[in-house]
Design an enzyme around this catalytic site. Structure first.
Site, PDB file in Angstrom:
ATOM      1  N   MET A   1      -8.116 -13.864   4.277  1.00  0.00           N
ATOM      2  CA  MET A   1      -7.903 -13.429   2.898  1.00  0.00           C
ATOM      3  C   MET A   1      -7.166 -14.446   2.060  1.00  0.00           C
ATOM      4  SD  MET A   1      -4.593 -12.419   2.096  1.00  0.00           S
ATOM      5  CE  MET A   1      -4.128 -11.615   3.577  1.00  0.00           C
ATOM      6  N   PRO A   2      -6.209 -15.125   2.638  1.00  0.00           N
ATOM      7  CA  PRO A   2      -5.569 -16.073   1.719  1.00  0.00           C
ATOM      8  C   PRO A   2      -6.596 -17.086   1.223  1.00  0.00           C
ATOM      9  CG  PRO A   2      -4.309 -15.888   3.767  1.00  0.00           C
ATOM     10  CD  PRO A   2      -5.642 -15.234   3.998  1.00  0.00           C
TER      11      PRO A   2
END
Lengths: 126, 126, 126
Positions: A1-2
């Protein structure tokens, strides 16, 4: 996700750049519980006229090796976890590839979990 | 209002890049009610050492054609609209220029309406 | 603390680019009380196929000199201060290096103060 965006001065080797991305990713796994393979990162390289920084802000002595690291992440971490992430990124990058701790600038942008699509047009975290 | 940043591997044609921007813009119009001509987009191109991604995160099989699309938008849309946007971007890009649905990563950053100035130093939406 | 990203068309001189960064930084000092030397900025340069904008959105007549300015800042300013920042950036850039007020697009992304690390892996503002 980052989603990680790193800006740096031009002139470093591909090996150096890959090591930076590896270490930042490992720090995310260790402190933000980022899962295996959840890794989306870019580096932008800049010349003198397109990369500008305060050489002594907060009495921190920065050099041309400065990294500007901006991480967009889900808004699920508390202050302790953020502090752990900052410390871990710096610990790792000072070991490999060997940056100075003064040369690591980090900024977090947080978004709700529903703001990600990892493929197929689905909001996988919603 | 949307500010769209797309990162991709180097080596695609100008025609391919323009098609990507056109399709993302059309998807924004159709699902986020973005007005005509409200279109501000950049693409950054990367080599192997400056573009890094999880090849199988969430069991999605990504290739070097991956797009990392980050859209900064006003914070006025609900989950349904976000899901519609993600789906529409993928539907359009798989048709033109013909991307794989696995190769489209999207992230939304939301800001208040007062955080935009479209020219003349005014906050036109405030 | 502000992290400033400016996107523009390729082809401007280093002097022109440095002036833009200087003026945006001065405007931040004057309206957002940004301290001396708190300055972290990048410019990305784009060709025709990687920089796209609405030429007349909101009846503002934009040219290829358009700047897309995205500032990530702490979430401590009110609407008045934001309006003052937008106006000041435009005032300064129209004087030096001499941009048209139509060609300055600004977006603010706000984050909590704990989301910054300026070096040494510490969250200096937390």
């Amino acid at each position: 996700m980052p989603l990680t965006r790193i800006a740096m001065k031009r002139g470093k080797s591909a090996d150096y750049q890959r090591k930076i991305m590896d270490q930042v990713y490992q720090a995310l796994c260790e402190t933000f519980d980022v899962p295996e393979d959840d890794r989306f990162m870019t580096i932008s390289e800049h010349g003198d006229a397109t990369f500008d920084f305060g050489k002594n802000y907060l009495d921190i002595d920065r050099s041309d090796d400065l990294l500007l690291i901006q991480l967009t992440v889900s808004n699920t971490r508390n202050l302790e976890q953020k502090q752990a992430l900052f410390a871990r990124i710096v610990k790792r990058l000072t070991e490999t590839p060997g940056l100075r701790p003064e040369d690591i600038f980090i900024n977090l942008v947080e978004v709700p979990k529903e703001n990600w699509s990892f493929g197929h047009g689905l909001a996988q975290y919603a």
